[in-house]
Scaffold this motif. Structure first.
Motif, PDB file in Angstrom:
ATOM      1  N   VAL A 181      56.380  34.200  36.340  1.00 41.87           N
ATOM      2  CA  VAL A 181      55.340  34.582  35.385  1.00 41.87           C
ATOM      3  C   VAL A 181      55.749  34.204  33.967  1.00 41.87           C
ATOM      4  CG1 VAL A 181      54.088  36.532  34.382  1.00 41.87           C
ATOM      5  CG2 VAL A 181      54.434  36.428  36.843  1.00 41.87           C
ATOM      6  N   LEU A 182      57.030  34.371  33.621  1.00 39.35           N
ATOM      7  CA  LEU A 182      57.499  33.968  32.300  1.00 39.35           C
ATOM      8  C   LEU A 182      57.365  32.456  32.110  1.00 39.35           C
ATOM      9  CD1 LEU A 182      60.656  36.243  31.920  1.00 39.35           C
ATOM     10  CD2 LEU A 182      58.460  36.468  30.737  1.00 39.35           C
ATOM     11  N   ALA A 211      50.305  37.069  30.447  1.00 38.89           N
ATOM     12  CA  ALA A 211      51.458  36.741  31.290  1.00 38.89           C
ATOM     13  C   ALA A 211      52.672  37.573  30.902  1.00 38.89           C
ATOM     14  CB  ALA A 211      51.770  35.250  31.175  1.00 38.89           C
ATOM     15  N   LEU A 212      52.880  37.789  29.608  1.00 40.78           N
ATOM     16  CA  LEU A 212      54.017  38.605  29.159  1.00 40.78           C
ATOM     17  C   LEU A 212      53.845  40.059  29.597  1.00 40.78           C
ATOM     18  CD1 LEU A 212      54.503  37.118  25.576  1.00 40.78           C
ATOM     19  CD2 LEU A 212      55.902  36.694  27.606  1.00 40.78           C
ATOM     20  N   VAL A 213      52.603  40.568  29.497  1.00 42.40           N
ATOM     21  CA  VAL A 213      52.338  41.937  29.939  1.00 42.40           C
ATOM     22  C   VAL A 213      52.547  42.060  31.441  1.00 42.40           C
ATOM     23  CG1 VAL A 213      50.536  43.694  30.182  1.00 42.40           C
ATOM     24  CG2 VAL A 213      50.765  42.439  28.033  1.00 42.40           C
ATOM     25  N   GLN A 214      52.062  41.062  32.198  1.00 43.74           N
ATOM     26  CA  GLN A 214      52.241  41.091  33.654  1.00 43.74           C
ATOM     27  C   GLN A 214      53.717  41.072  34.021  1.00 43.74           C
ATOM     28  OE1 GLN A 214      50.807  37.656  35.742  1.00 43.74           O
ATOM     29  NE2 GLN A 214      51.212  38.514  37.772  1.00 43.74           N
ATOM     30  N   ALA A 215      54.494  40.217  33.351  1.00 40.95           N
ATOM     31  CA  ALA A 215      55.932  40.145  33.636  1.00 40.95           C
ATOM     32  C   ALA A 215      56.603  41.490  33.384  1.00 40.95           C
ATOM     33  CB  ALA A 215      56.574  39.061  32.770  1.00 40.95           C
ATOM     34  N   PHE A 216      56.201  42.170  32.305  1.00 38.86           N
ATOM     35  CA  PHE A 216      56.763  43.488  32.012  1.00 38.86           C
ATOM     36  C   PHE A 216      56.399  44.485  33.114  1.00 38.86           C
ATOM     37  CE2 PHE A 216      56.416  47.653  29.745  1.00 38.86           C
ATOM     38  CZ  PHE A 216      57.785  47.829  29.502  1.00 38.86           C
ATOM     39  N   VAL A 229      42.034  49.184  38.527  1.00 37.97           N
ATOM     40  CA  VAL A 229      41.338  49.728  37.367  1.00 37.97           C
ATOM     41  C   VAL A 229      41.744  48.989  36.098  1.00 37.97           C
ATOM     42  CG1 VAL A 229      41.069  51.782  35.912  1.00 37.97           C
ATOM     43  CG2 VAL A 229      41.037  51.996  38.415  1.00 37.97           C
ATOM     44  N   ALA A 230      43.043  48.765  35.916  1.00 41.57           N
ATOM     45  CA  ALA A 230      43.514  48.060  34.719  1.00 41.57           C
ATOM     46  C   ALA A 230      43.018  46.610  34.709  1.00 41.57           C
ATOM     47  CB  ALA A 230      45.039  48.097  34.667  1.00 41.57           C
ATOM     48  N   GLY A 274      48.499  45.011  36.412  1.00 42.89           N
ATOM     49  CA  GLY A 274      47.063  44.760  36.541  1.00 42.89           C
ATOM     50  C   GLY A 274      46.425  44.408  35.217  1.00 42.89           C
ATOM     51  N   LEU A 275      46.863  45.067  34.144  1.00 41.51           N
ATOM     52  CA  LEU A 275      46.352  44.752  32.810  1.00 41.51           C
ATOM     53  C   LEU A 275      46.660  43.303  32.446  1.00 41.51           C
ATOM     54  CD1 LEU A 275      45.105  45.864  30.140  1.00 41.51           C
ATOM     55  CD2 LEU A 275      47.447  46.384  29.420  1.00 41.51           C
ATOM     56  N   GLY A 276      47.886  42.874  32.693  1.00 41.36           N
ATOM     57  CA  GLY A 276      48.253  41.495  32.393  1.00 41.36           C
ATOM     58  C   GLY A 276      47.501  40.483  33.231  1.00 41.36           C
ATOM     59  N   GLN A 277      47.312  40.784  34.507  1.00 46.24           N
ATOM     60  CA  GLN A 277      46.568  39.875  35.379  1.00 46.24           C
ATOM     61  C   GLN A 277      45.127  39.754  34.928  1.00 46.24           C
ATOM     62  OE1 GLN A 277      47.331  42.028  38.955  1.00 46.24           O
ATOM     63  NE2 GLN A 277      49.199  40.907  39.479  1.00 46.24           N
ATOM     64  N   GLY A 278      44.517  40.878  34.526  1.00 41.96           N
ATOM     65  CA  GLY A 278      43.127  40.857  34.085  1.00 41.96           C
ATOM     66  C   GLY A 278      42.911  40.096  32.798  1.00 41.96           C
TER      67      GLY A 278
END
Length: 481
Positions: A466-467, A359-364, A334-335, A393-397
């Motif tokens: 990811v970082l 990428a930063l959001v995904q790493a978190f 969904v994200a 998922g938000l970071g990947q999107g």
């Protein structure tokens, strides 16, 4: 207006229409090609949750089960660039129709397979048919849309790709548990047949025909050498662990650098002589394509490895059912979808820095998952994983759809099939590499200690990767068309 290098025919025609304006890809046509993009990616992952049932019904054994997975992935990855070239040559809608029809037939063969070897053969053929179909999706979008419509279509493609990879495991768990008419695992393949028929009927009426104005003949030496290079890399990495790393796996890995080097020399020579090689080195000279692919590769390695590791950890480690394991991924899906749809608006304002932020959001998010695994194993639940799944998922999107746009932004329309073939080959090969590398690391750590510790370590390694991609993304061109 369309790029002049792209020639088209009316949606129901059979030939090219040189000098005629390219018909736009309408909403229903876009839905149809995105359906064609979803099917191969769903089937790459859908089989994972059905492997125990397949093993029970067909007495397959670990090595044969690896072939059920790897046979599809290998034929798919090896033939993708060739599929893109054939679309440029014979017409992208025509190859899309052939690929969709073949995918339906081979899915039926998988669903009716009486033994394990028949299933492996059908899966290889299914991967080959997917390789004919998938490159035509991006090439059609690239050749029959422009400006904001292309940006939106590519964002939807990215959303579809991400959702399909997650939905494969969700759908697989639901179908196996439902045991429709006693079909068990066979339903995961048989469900493709009516979908393929619907896709064919829609494509005939809604997808415009596009092809290169100056199509090049098939590069036979390049095709054979690329196939050899990918086989000698992916086959031992995907089969080695289950087979106990026999001699052939090391021989194949030893051959890989020589095959890859020979492929590159052949392509350079063809390019210098004015021919059109399978992967033109001049195409890789495009800064946006080269730097975009450099990020698609680690992103896809991480995604493929993550999906495999999570499935094993939840089902084997925590004894979750296939359905519950799949539903745990819903927040990520969904994200991902929401971020993909917001992408075009964010890119207009912030450019490719959206990728860095993603990428930063995904790493978190992955860090949250690692923290949950470290602190709660073996009492880890779907609820404790929800925040990390949603944030990851938000970071990947925020990344994947933008990367697709970056890779294809400077590719000429008459090379759309080659460009999309190179990109999806990179993506598919990297997904397989992720399963082989991160998956093997996780299974090795699990065998020598706690699966919770193995999951935590694997996730932390992915956070570091990811970082690193966040830093690499700073080298992307700031603006993207």
């Amino acid at each position: 207006m369309p790029t002049p290098a792209s020639t088209t025919a009316p949606a129901r025609g059979t030939g090219s229409a040189v000098g005629r304006a390219a018909p736009a890809l309408g909403p229903l046509g876009l839905f149809t090609v995105l359906l064609g993009a979803a099917l191969p990616l769903i089937d790459f992952f859908i089989v994972n949750v059905a492997l125990p049932t397949i093993d029970h019904d067909l007495a397959a054994g670990p090595a044969m089960l690896e072939l059920v997975v790897a046979g599809y992935g290998l034929s798919y990855a090896v033939l993708l660039v060739l599929g893109g070239r054939l679309g440029d040559l014979f017409g992208r809608r025509r190859l899309f129709l052939v690929g969709m029809a073949a995918f339906g037939v081979t899915s039926l063969a998988c669903g009716l397979a009486p033994d394990a070897w028949t299933l492996v053969g059908a899966r290889v053929a299914q991967g080959a048919s997917a390789a004919l179909m998938l490159p035509q999706v991006l090439a059609t979008i690239h050749s029959s849309t422009t400006g904001a419509r292309r940006a939106k279509a590519l964002s939807l493609y990215g959303a579809t790709a991400g959702l399909a990879m997650v939905a494969g495991q969700i759908l697989g768990g639901v179908l196996v548990a439902a045991d429709l008419a006693g079909s068990g695992w066979r339903a995961i393949f048989l469900v493709n047949v009516p979908v393929a028929v619907a896709g064919l009927l829609l494509a005939v009426r809604t997808v415009p025909e596009t092809r290169s104005e100056r199509p090049a003949p098939v590069d036979v030496p390049g095709t054979l050498l690329l196939g050899l290079a990918l086989l000698t890399l992916l086959a031992p990495l995907t089969e080695g662990r289950a087979a106990g790393w026999p001699l052939w796996t090391w021989v194949a890995l030893g051959i890989f650098p020589f095959a890859a080097g020979a492929f590159w020399r052949v392509e350079l020579r063809a390019d210098r002589r004015g021919r059109t090689p399978l992967v033109p080195p001049s195409l890789l000279g495009l800064v946006s394509l080269r730097r975009g692919l450099a990020l698609v590769l680690p992103f896809s390695v991480g995604f493929g490895g993550f999906m495999f590791v999570i499935a094993v950890a939840l089902q084997q480690g925590l004894r979750m059912s296939a359905v519950v394991s799949g539903l745990t991924l819903v927040p990520m899906a969904v994200a991902f979808f929401g971020a993909s749809l917001a992408g075009p608006r964010l890119v207009r304002r912030w450019g490719t820095r959206v990728v860095t932020a993603g990428a930063l959001v995904q790493a978190f998010g992955i860090g949250l998952l690692a923290l949950a695994a470290w602190g709660s194993w073996p009492s880890l639940s779907a609820w404790s994983l929800l925040p990390g799944m949603a944030v990851a998922g938000l970071g990947q999107g925020l990344q994947l759809p933008v990367l697709f746009r970056v890779v294809l932004s400077e590719v000429p329309a008459d090379r759309a099939g080659v460009g999309s073939g190179v990109m999806v080959t990179t993506q598919q090969s990297a997904l397989a590499l992720g399963v082989a590398t991160l998956g093997s690391l996780f299974l090795s750590l699990s065998a020598s200690g706690s699966m919770g510790t193995a999951l935590t370590v694997t996730l932390l390694i992915q956070v570091a990767a990811v970082l690193l991609t966040a830093l690499m993304s700073l080298r992307l061109p700031r603006a993207v068309s």
